[in-house]
Design an enzyme around this catalytic site. Structure first.
Site, PDB file in Angstrom:
ATOM      1  N   LYS A  90       0.712  -1.219  -0.049  1.00  0.00           N
ATOM      2  CA  LYS A  90      -0.105   0.175   0.067  1.00  0.00           C
ATOM      3  C   LYS A  90       0.854   1.395  -0.024  1.00  0.00           C
ATOM      4  O   LYS A  90       2.231   1.220   0.708  1.00  0.00           O
ATOM      5  CB  LYS A  90      -0.771  -0.117   1.333  1.00  0.00           C
ATOM      6  CG  LYS A  90      -1.794   0.995   1.425  1.00  0.00           C
ATOM      7  CD  LYS A  90      -3.099   0.392   1.351  1.00  0.00           C
ATOM      8  CE  LYS A  90      -4.388   1.376   1.244  1.00  0.00           C
ATOM      9  NZ  LYS A  90      -4.251   2.149   0.042  1.00  0.00           N
ATOM     10  N   LYS A 106       4.856   2.749  -3.019  1.00  0.00           N
ATOM     11  CA  LYS A 106       4.563   4.213  -3.446  1.00  0.00           C
ATOM     12  C   LYS A 106       4.801   4.598  -4.855  1.00  0.00           C
ATOM     13  O   LYS A 106       5.485   3.652  -5.540  1.00  0.00           O
ATOM     14  CB  LYS A 106       5.647   5.130  -2.652  1.00  0.00           C
ATOM     15  CG  LYS A 106       5.140   6.504  -2.315  1.00  0.00           C
ATOM     16  CD  LYS A 106       4.229   6.817  -1.299  1.00  0.00           C
ATOM     17  CE  LYS A 106       3.819   7.963  -1.241  1.00  0.00           C
ATOM     18  NZ  LYS A 106       3.164   8.351   0.320  1.00  0.00           N
TER      19      LYS A 106
HETATM   20  P1  NAD Z   1      -1.537  18.497  -1.180  1.00  0.00           P
HETATM   21  O1  NAD Z   1      -0.822  18.399  -2.348  1.00  0.00           O
HETATM   22  O2  NAD Z   1      -2.715  18.427  -0.800  1.00  0.00           O
HETATM   23  O3  NAD Z   1      -0.748  19.747  -0.502  1.00  0.00           O
HETATM   24  C1  NAD Z   1       0.537  19.821  -0.595  1.00  0.00           C
HETATM   25  C2  NAD Z   1       0.683  21.516   0.078  1.00  0.00           C
HETATM   26  O4  NAD Z   1       1.969  21.863   0.072  1.00  0.00           O
HETATM   27  C3  NAD Z   1      -0.145  22.479  -1.159  1.00  0.00           C
HETATM   28  O5  NAD Z   1      -0.970  23.410  -0.745  1.00  0.00           O
HETATM   29  C4  NAD Z   1       1.219  23.073  -1.837  1.00  0.00           C
HETATM   30  O6  NAD Z   1       1.002  24.391  -2.394  1.00  0.00           O
HETATM   31  C5  NAD Z   1       2.207  23.286  -0.639  1.00  0.00           C
HETATM   32  N1  NAD Z   1       3.576  23.267  -1.225  1.00  0.00           N
HETATM   33  C6  NAD Z   1       4.182  22.721  -2.036  1.00  0.00           C
HETATM   34  N2  NAD Z   1       5.217  22.856  -2.107  1.00  0.00           N
HETATM   35  C7  NAD Z   1       5.641  23.944  -0.935  1.00  0.00           C
HETATM   36  C8  NAD Z   1       6.694  24.496  -0.464  1.00  0.00           C
HETATM   37  N3  NAD Z   1       7.862  24.595  -0.922  1.00  0.00           N
HETATM   38  N4  NAD Z   1       6.587  25.458   0.520  1.00  0.00           N
HETATM   39  C9  NAD Z   1       5.281  25.400   1.308  1.00  0.00           C
HETATM   40  N5  NAD Z   1       4.195  24.760   0.817  1.00  0.00           N
HETATM   41  C10 NAD Z   1       4.306  23.967  -0.270  1.00  0.00           C
HETATM   42  O7  NAD Z   1      -0.822  17.163  -0.511  1.00  0.00           O
HETATM   43  P2  NAD Z   1      -1.021  16.351   0.860  1.00  0.00           P
HETATM   44  O8  NAD Z   1      -1.662  15.037   0.563  1.00  0.00           O
HETATM   45  O9  NAD Z   1      -1.368  17.192   1.919  1.00  0.00           O
HETATM   46  O10 NAD Z   1       0.451  16.002   1.318  1.00  0.00           O
HETATM   47  C11 NAD Z   1       1.587  16.634   1.935  1.00  0.00           C
HETATM   48  C12 NAD Z   1       2.610  15.679   2.686  1.00  0.00           C
HETATM   49  O11 NAD Z   1       1.623  14.653   3.456  1.00  0.00           O
HETATM   50  C13 NAD Z   1       3.450  14.910   1.745  1.00  0.00           C
HETATM   51  O12 NAD Z   1       4.566  14.626   2.367  1.00  0.00           O
HETATM   52  C14 NAD Z   1       2.556  13.607   1.883  1.00  0.00           C
HETATM   53  O13 NAD Z   1       3.465  12.408   1.216  1.00  0.00           O
HETATM   54  C15 NAD Z   1       2.202  13.466   3.106  1.00  0.00           C
HETATM   55  N6  NAD Z   1       0.984  12.626   3.309  1.00  0.00           N
HETATM   56  C16 NAD Z   1      -0.137  12.794   2.639  1.00  0.00           C
HETATM   57  C17 NAD Z   1      -1.163  11.867   2.961  1.00  0.00           C
HETATM   58  C18 NAD Z   1      -2.371  12.160   2.537  1.00  0.00           C
HETATM   59  O14 NAD Z   1      -3.346  11.240   2.853  1.00  0.00           O
HETATM   60  N7  NAD Z   1      -2.848  12.979   1.508  1.00  0.00           N
HETATM   61  C19 NAD Z   1      -0.972  10.685   3.886  1.00  0.00           C
HETATM   62  C20 NAD Z   1       0.334  10.564   4.366  1.00  0.00           C
HETATM   63  C21 NAD Z   1       1.245  11.429   4.165  1.00  0.00           C
END
Ligand code: NAD
Length: 476
Positions: free
Chosen positions: A71, A107
């Site tokens: 996953k 991933k």
């Molecule tokens: P997302 O695309 O919804 O949001 C990411 C945000 O970060 C966006 O608003 C973007 O504009 C901003 N961003 C991008 N580059 C940036 C920078 N240089 N400085 C500041 N902000 C910046 O992504 P997400 O799903 O919220 O994921 C964010 C993190 O959480 C990632 O590391 C991802 O692997 C992790 N994550 C996500 C999930 C999930 O369920 N979506 C689960 C586990 C971990």
């Protein structure tokens, strides 16, 4: 920018893994087997867009198949590369083990800036990418189940599920091939908010232990704590919203791609998110101070720092300047191995990514189970539970009337008590339970072993031990 001497993301994960296994007694062969990534598939495919063929590069990496399906999310970003996908797949293995989600780690990623394409184009690209992965069983309900990550969400997951169903018309479990789908396409209530909700539950659990709070040099509760959030996307937005609206924390800074907003009086997260959605950035937001170089706000005085955007943002270049005594890694890999060492020496407590953002995979697990059981959670029990509660309420009211001393149920009690748990309540309850138990398993190691001085090493020890047991049970 990450300084050059910094190891890559995958190397950083390996360094942290090695620190932990050095404290374990695993046979070297097994240690190596757990650490390495089993396979990474790279695909290049063309899609005809705007009158010409555009070629895209995508990856799906499988880190460990000690449990199947494997996953892990699919990320859309220009930064996607093999090293990153492998690091994230490894983290998925440890994360699933830590929170007891019965999956191996995987991933995927597509090297694309989704903002450059319209919805129809993104659908064509996503379906083509999914086709390539489905063809090789790299998307499959019993072998490999993706989910959303940076740059993807419910919409992309619905396209992927539909693409799989088109290619497997007789698979009755086809919806379980991917999680994070919209509710009307086989999703589960509470998945969109799940990772941010998990960050909130993780902090609530941390703040239940005065010794842990003291280790970070803090006291009290989440109420009034000053929080800095980087990334107001899915994870950052939900974490910030719940902490400010439900726990009384004050979001003093939000950092986005185009800069940051600082307001010591607290930022209204819904308002800022609406601004971001409308204007594509935080610049021009009428409240607080705007900082063009958002990364400077990582260094402001606060109680809790929540990096929720990208990996490597806290690195050798800025670790010494970070003032937050408590960091919760909502993003994957936001603190490099070098920065981790500097911060540990400063006494900063880091709640590690493999635990902090496990809310997403936990609720994905519930969604997968829902898809396989073909029934919504709570459908059988809810009304029965309500009927039993009604009996108690009727009895209490009768008793109160018969005593004649004016005794009444307190206002609101009846409504709350009579409401049976629907899917959302059950999902939140399962998530809260998962986050509490996983934290307790980490903190037991953190407190009971003299050679473990941080939560990350504790998390690795718990996770690696579980993966090693699975391998041993298979006779490896
Ligand atoms: P997302 O695309 O919804 O949001 C990411 C945000 O970060 C966006 O608003 C973007 O504009 C901003 N961003 C991008 N580059 C940036 C920078 N240089 N400085 C500041 N902000 C910046 O992504 P997400 O799903 O919220 O994921 C964010 C993190 O959480 C990632 O590391 C991802 O692997 C992790 N994550 C996500 C999930 C999930 O369920 N979506 C689960 C586990 C971990």
């Amino acid at each position: 920018m990450t300084p050059i001497q910094e190891p890559s993301f995958r190397e950083s994960v390996d360094i942290m893994f090695n620190r932990a296994v050095a404290l374990m007694d695993l046979p070297p062969g097994l240690e190596e087997k757990i650490r390495v990534c089993n396979a990474t598939y790279t695909v290049r495919f063309g899609v005809r867009l705007r009158g010409q063929i555009q070629t895209f590069t995508g990856y799906r990496s499988v880190h460990s198949e000690h449990m199947e399906p494997v996953k892990g999310g699919i990320r859309y970003s220009m930064g996607v590369n093999q090293d990153e996908v492998e690091a994230l797949a490894a983290l998925m293995t440890y994360k699933c083990a830590l929170v007891e989600a019965p999956f191996g780690g995987s991933k995927g990623g597509l090297c694309i800036d989704p903002r450059e394409y319209d919805e129809h184009e993104l659908e064509l690209i996503t379906r083509r990418f999914a086709y390539e992965l489905v063809k090789r069983d790299l998307i499959h309900p019993s072998q490999n189940v993706p989910a959303p990550d940076m740059g993807t969400g419910e919409r992309e997951m619905a396209w992927i599920a539909d693409q799989y169903a088109r290619m497997n018309t007789t698979d009755i479990n086809s919806k379980a091939c991917v999680t994070g789908k919209p509710l009307n396409a086989g999703g589960i209530a509470g998945r969109v908010e799940a990772t941010g909700r998990g960050v909130q539950y993780a902090l609530q659990e941390f703040f239940r232990y005065p010794e842990d709070i003291a280790k970070a040099g803090l006291d009290g509760t989440l109420d009034g704590k000053r929080v800095v959030v980087q990334g107001l996307g899915n994870v950052g937005f939900h974490a910030a919203k719940f902490l400010s609206e439900e726990d009384g924390s004050k979001i003093v800074a939000v950092i986005e791609r185009d800069g940051g907003i600082y307001d010591p009086n607290g930022i209204n997260i819904e308002e800022l998110r609406a601004w971001l959605a409308k204007h594509g950035g935080v610049k021009g937001y009428p409240h607080g101070q705007y900082a063009e170089d958002g990364s400077t706000l990582l260094e402001v005085e606060c109680d809790i720092l929540i990096p929720a955007a990208l990996e490597g943002v806290i690195n050798l270049g800025n670790a010494a300047q970070i003032q937050a005594p408590l960091i919760i890694e909502a993003a994957n890999g936001p603190v490099t191995a070098g920065a981790d060492e500097i911060l540990r020496e400063k006494g900063c407590v880091i709640i590690p990514d493999m635990y902090a953002n496990a809310g997403g995979v936990t609720v994905s697990y519930f969604e997968w189970v829902k898809n396989l059981s073909h029934i919504r959670f709570g459908r059988m029990q809810r009304r029965q539970e309500e009927a039993r509660h009604q009996l108690v309420v009727d009895e209490l009211e009768e008793l109160a009337a018969s005593t004649g001393n004016g005794w009444k149920l307190s206002p609101g009690f009846k409504d709350k008590y009579l409401k049976g748990a629907g899917e959302l309540e059950l999902v939140r309850s399962g998530l809260d339970d998962t986050m509490r138990i996983a934290y307790q398993s980490m903190r037991a190691v953190w407190h009971n072993r003299d050679d473990v001085t941080d939560l990350r090493t504790a998390a690795y020890l718990v996770a690696i031990d579980k993966v090693a047991s699975s391998y041993r049970a298979k006779g490896l």
